[in-house]
Design a protein around this motif. Structure first.
Motif, PDB file in Angstrom:
ATOM      1  N   ASP A 325     -29.213  50.504  23.271  1.00 24.54           N
ATOM      2  CA  ASP A 325     -30.460  50.701  22.531  1.00 24.54           C
ATOM      3  C   ASP A 325     -31.639  50.063  23.271  1.00 24.54           C
ATOM      4  O   ASP A 325     -32.729  50.643  23.366  1.00 24.54           O
ATOM      5  N   PHE A 326     -31.412  48.878  23.813  1.00 27.58           N
ATOM      6  CA  PHE A 326     -32.480  48.163  24.527  1.00 27.58           C
ATOM      7  C   PHE A 326     -32.892  48.913  25.786  1.00 27.58           C
ATOM      8  O   PHE A 326     -34.084  49.000  26.113  1.00 27.58           O
ATOM      9  N   MET A 327     -31.912  49.466  26.501  1.00 33.55           N
ATOM     10  CA  MET A 327     -32.199  50.161  27.759  1.00 33.55           C
ATOM     11  C   MET A 327     -32.458  51.648  27.542  1.00 33.55           C
ATOM     12  O   MET A 327     -32.590  52.407  28.500  1.00 33.55           O
ATOM     13  N   ARG A 328     -32.538  52.044  26.264  1.00 31.72           N
ATOM     14  CA  ARG A 328     -32.829  53.423  25.883  1.00 31.72           C
ATOM     15  C   ARG A 328     -31.840  54.419  26.521  1.00 31.72           C
ATOM     16  O   ARG A 328     -32.218  55.497  26.973  1.00 31.72           O
ATOM     17  N   ALA A 329     -30.602  54.006  26.514  1.00 32.37           N
ATOM     18  CA  ALA A 329     -29.527  54.881  27.000  1.00 32.37           C
ATOM     19  C   ALA A 329     -28.851  55.532  25.802  1.00 32.37           C
ATOM     20  O   ALA A 329     -28.952  55.054  24.661  1.00 32.37           O
ATOM     21  N   CYS A 330     -28.166  56.608  26.063  1.00 26.38           N
ATOM     22  CA  CYS A 330     -27.451  57.315  24.996  1.00 26.38           C
ATOM     23  C   CYS A 330     -26.349  56.420  24.441  1.00 26.38           C
ATOM     24  O   CYS A 330     -25.572  55.826  25.208  1.00 26.38           O
ATOM     25  N   GLN A 331     -26.272  56.297  23.114  1.00 25.06           N
ATOM     26  CA  GLN A 331     -25.273  55.425  22.490  1.00 25.06           C
ATOM     27  C   GLN A 331     -23.951  56.176  22.357  1.00 25.06           C
ATOM     28  O   GLN A 331     -23.757  56.966  21.434  1.00 25.06           O
ATOM     29  N   VAL A 332     -23.072  55.917  23.280  1.00 24.20           N
ATOM     30  CA  VAL A 332     -21.756  56.551  23.308  1.00 24.20           C
ATOM     31  C   VAL A 332     -20.707  55.488  23.587  1.00 24.20           C
ATOM     32  O   VAL A 332     -20.998  54.420  24.143  1.00 24.20           O
ATOM     33  N   ARG A 333     -19.468  55.787  23.217  1.00 20.28           N
ATOM     34  CA  ARG A 333     -18.351  54.887  23.490  1.00 20.28           C
ATOM     35  C   ARG A 333     -17.663  55.289  24.788  1.00 20.28           C
ATOM     36  O   ARG A 333     -17.791  56.421  25.246  1.00 20.28           O
ATOM     37  N   MET A 334     -16.909  54.359  25.320  1.00 23.12           N
ATOM     38  CA  MET A 334     -16.142  54.647  26.518  1.00 23.12           C
ATOM     39  C   MET A 334     -14.936  55.526  26.164  1.00 23.12           C
ATOM     40  O   MET A 334     -14.352  55.392  25.082  1.00 23.12           O
ATOM     41  N   ILE A 335     -14.570  56.407  27.071  1.00 24.11           N
ATOM     42  CA  ILE A 335     -13.476  57.357  26.848  1.00 24.11           C
ATOM     43  C   ILE A 335     -12.180  56.785  27.399  1.00 24.11           C
ATOM     44  O   ILE A 335     -12.167  56.177  28.483  1.00 24.11           O
ATOM     45  N   ASN A 336     -11.110  56.989  26.657  1.00 25.00           N
ATOM     46  CA  ASN A 336      -9.796  56.516  27.087  1.00 25.00           C
ATOM     47  C   ASN A 336      -9.267  57.414  28.207  1.00 25.00           C
ATOM     48  O   ASN A 336      -9.026  58.599  27.989  1.00 25.00           O
ATOM     49  N   PRO A 337      -9.082  56.905  29.415  1.00 23.07           N
ATOM     50  CA  PRO A 337      -8.550  57.741  30.504  1.00 23.07           C
ATOM     51  C   PRO A 337      -7.062  57.997  30.295  1.00 23.07           C
ATOM     52  O   PRO A 337      -6.298  57.093  29.945  1.00 23.07           O
ATOM     53  N   SER A 338      -6.642  59.241  30.493  1.00 21.30           N
ATOM     54  CA  SER A 338      -5.240  59.604  30.313  1.00 21.30           C
ATOM     55  C   SER A 338      -4.383  58.927  31.378  1.00 21.30           C
ATOM     56  O   SER A 338      -4.763  58.819  32.544  1.00 21.30           O
ATOM     57  N   LYS A 339      -3.194  58.484  30.945  1.00 16.46           N
ATOM     58  CA  LYS A 339      -2.283  57.830  31.874  1.00 16.46           C
ATOM     59  C   LYS A 339      -1.335  58.815  32.539  1.00 16.46           C
ATOM     60  O   LYS A 339      -0.674  58.487  33.517  1.00 16.46           O
TER      61      LYS A 339
END
Length: 701
Positions: A325-339
């Motif tokens: 929010d502070f850096m005005r970036a898109c608020q998204v979560r990290m994606i779980n990489p498939s093993k």
């Protein structure tokens, strides 16, 4: 004195005069046996008075004398009344029919509820309360009061009514048709090995491709011999012939597709007229995995570490959101990489690159404040400029893999464009590092990707615009000479391209004669509309030889030669607007002026080829479907119950019907009886191959 007659109780006897006696007459009681006599049957009934009888036709009481009743039956009035009511059913019969109708309606309602259970993966145990809730909510409904659905009954309806009806319907469709089989084995949530066998075939209407579940069984041993014996028994159980199998597809495991002592070698001994495909999606994943070995290990491990850092800590996730929010970036979560699926890293890489400034700032602060070892490792990788360059390179090259992979995961009929799309994919890989003259023509399939004379100069190797920009910035960012590091980076990218190209040459069957001959299925090629392709160069011989027992080889070649000149320009334009299944259906039923089929052999060959599978993605979807059915709370469902559930869900998909639209058939109503509770016993001939089932229940506590 008393009167002598006054106290006497004996009456005086009176002499009767001769000729004045009355004739005696005895009343006739009703005799029940009269009801069965032909002249009385249907209209005579017993009255409340035992000395009376009742006529049902005339609605009057009669004297219970046989002769009187016979005379009444001969009267014109009685005969007229009897004729009028001759075809009127009895009241008892009316009630019996109403009862039967109510029973059928109740069965219909119960089956519809079971359809909902099947489609939406509902718990069998929970439906008892749902039924009772409906009875409370709908107190005036006779059908709601009649419905009874407990776990045992639902299981029996799923297995022995709905599932069996669909199974028999599928068997009838496949018996008179060519089909391909798709086989794979997997482990479910209960750690049980299961074998899944699918069949793909064109529907009876000729314009739809249907997928059927032949069997889903729990097996003891996943050896090639055991798997094939189970499959062989499945074919026998359905009454299917090996000679009707035209295609086979599985993953590329040795037990399934090995050259020696595998499932497919045993299958080809039964029928050598089968085209064998390795799953193109599985092959593509192996290609990408092999190529990734050329890149530094920390590139992939960084993705796993970033996701793990945030996944189990709401506090850290909150810090990430605040910084975004502070850096005005898109608020998204990290994606779980498939093993297990390397190609699934594409979206994860794109997400990390889009959040790179945020992640760099966050882990720079975490390194100094949290004293966390994982944060230190992540920041060290983020601070390495080549890490970002490698991720940007992967973000450039992986979309080519993923678009090709996604295309052939589709359920659409794509076998006709398999060779063209595979060749296009190989050209795109080659264009990243090979000289232009090698990309066009047949040299593409045979060239040596590692021969120095075939490779572009290292500076011209394609690594993507973003990676090029990052590498250019390094030269101005550092005071020391970075040319060797940049050269090493480009060399790693070149090795990735080379291995990807070589593995594709090896794993994707581009040069097989049957695969390339499938181009004839393209409507534009069949009609000779595409001028860029010479019809004479489309060689049907490999396919004709493969399926020569199913078609007339000579007639097929002749029909192919005449086909491009048979239709007018207007007819060709109309044909080209049709989907491919409809196009070949119209070709196969096309008649000449003698009402004879003009292209029956080439049409039949097309129908056979269109039944071929282009990937094993359908089986993977079945395993996903099983994962939705057999969950932690339903982990003791029998494999046979899971098979029935999947079989019906597939039939709903084939018919494009939801649970409320899916039909209740006569066959289902016929099977809906007391015999549905009988359990099927495991067949003795494969009993030793199948694993024993525990007592079935939906939950384990």
């Amino acid at each position: 004195m008393c009167d002598p007659e006054a106290g006497s109780s004996t009456p005086k006897r009176v002499r009767k005069e001769p000729g004045n006696e009355k004739k005696s007459w005895r009343k006739q009681p009703f005799v029940d046996s009269w009801l069965e006599e032909p002249q009385f049957k249907g209209w005579l009934s017993k009255a409340s008075d035992n000395y009376k009888a009742k006529c049902l036709c005339c609605k009057k009481e009669l004297v219970a004398g046989k002769s009187e009743l016979e005379r009444h039956g001969d009267t014109p009035t009685h005969k007229t009344n009897a004729l009028q009511i001759k075809n009127v059913p009895k009241i008892s019969d009316l009630f019996r029919r109403t009862s039967g109708t109510e029973e059928t309606k109740t069965k219909f309602a119960e089956l519809k509820i079971v359809y909902d259970v099947i489609e939406h993966d509902r718990s069998f145990n929970s439906m008892e309360h749902i039924v009772q809730l409906n009875q409370v909510a709908l107190p005036d409904s006779t059908i709601a009061r009649s419905i009874k659905l407990h776990r045992t009954k639902i299981t029996s309806l799923v297995n022995n009514v709905v599932g069996r009806a669909v199974q028999q319907k599928n068997a009838e469709v496949l018996k008179g048709n060519f089909f391909s089989i798709l086989v794979d084995e997997s482990t479910d949530i209960g750690n049980n090995k299961n074998l899944c066998i699918l069949a793909k075939s064109i529907g009876a209407n000729g314009i739809t491709m249907n997928t059927f579940l032949l069997d889903y069984v729990k097996i003891k041993d996943a050896s090639a011999e055991n798997l094939f014996q189970v499959f062989k028994h499945c074919m026998s159980k359905y009454g299917l012939l090996f000679e009707n199998i035209v295609g086979y597809c599985s993953d590329n495991a040795n037990v399934m597709a090995g050259e020696n002592n595998s499932f497919v070698t045993r299958l080809l001994k039964e029928n050598d007229g089968i085209i064998v495909f390795g799953c193109i999606c599985h092959s593509l994943n192996l290609v990408a995995s092999a190529a990734s070995e050329c890149l530094p290990k920390n590139v992939e491990s960084l993705l796993h570490l970033i996701f793990s850092y945030f996944s189990r800590s709401p506090k850290r996730q909150g810090i990430l959101e605040e910084l975004q929010d502070f850096m005005r970036a898109c608020q998204v979560r990290m994606i779980n990489p498939s093993k297990t699926r390397w190609l699934a890293l594409g979206n994860c890489i794109a997400r990390v690159l889009s959040q790179w400034p945020v992640l760099f700032s966050l882990f720079a602060e975490a390194k100094s404040e949290d004293k966390n070892t994982v944060a230190d490792i992540i920041f060290a990788d983020l601070n390495n400029p080549y890490t970002k360059a490698y991720l940007q390179f992967l973000n450039f090259v992986l979309p080519t893999f993923n678009s090709f992979n996604k295309l052939f995961q589709s359920d659409k009929v794509l076998i006709h464009c398999f060779a063209n799309e595979a060749e296009r994919f190989l050209r795109l890989l080659a264009s990243n590092f090979l000289k232009p003259e090698l990309i066009l023509g047949d040299s593409l399939f045979t060239c040596n990707a590692k021969h120095p004379s075939n490779i572009l100069p290292l500076i011209d190797i394609k690594i993507g615009a973003a990676a090029e920009e990052t590498i250019s910035d390094l030269k101005t960012r550092f005071d020391h000479d970075v040319s060797k590091d940049v050269e090493y980076f480009r060399l790693r990218c070149l090795q990735f391209h080379q291995v990807a190209f070589q593995e594709t040459q090896k794993r994707v069957p581009l040069q097989q004669g049957c695969i390339r001959a499938l181009n004839f299925l393209q409507p534009s090629n069949a009609l000779g509309v595409d001028k860029s392709i010479q019809r004479a160069n489309i060689e049907l011989s490999p396919l004709i030889k493969k399926f020569e027992s199913k078609i007339d080889p000579i007639a097929t070649k002749d029909e192919w030669d005449h086909m491009s000149n048979y239709f007018s320009s207007e007819e060709k334009t109309a044909f080209l607007n049709l989907p491919i299944l409809e196009f070949w259906r119209e070709i196969e039923v096309c008649e000449n002026f003698n009402a004879e089929l003009q292209f029956k052999n080439i049409g039949k060959l097309a129908r056979i080829c269109l039944s071929l599978p282009h990937s094993n993605a359908s089986v993977e979807r079945i395993f996903s479907m099983v994962s939705d059915i057999k969950t932690k709370k339903r982990n003791k469902l029998f494999a046979s119950t899971v098979a029935s559930l999947v079989r019906v869900k597939l039939d709903m998909q084939n018919m494009k019907k939801a649970c409320y639209e899916y039909p209740v058939t006569e066959k289902m109503l016929e099977l809906f009886n007391e015999n549905m509770y009988k359990k099927d016993h495991k067949e003795t001939e494969i009993a030793g191959l199948l694993a024993a089932e525990d007592e079935e229940d939906e939950t384990v506590i």
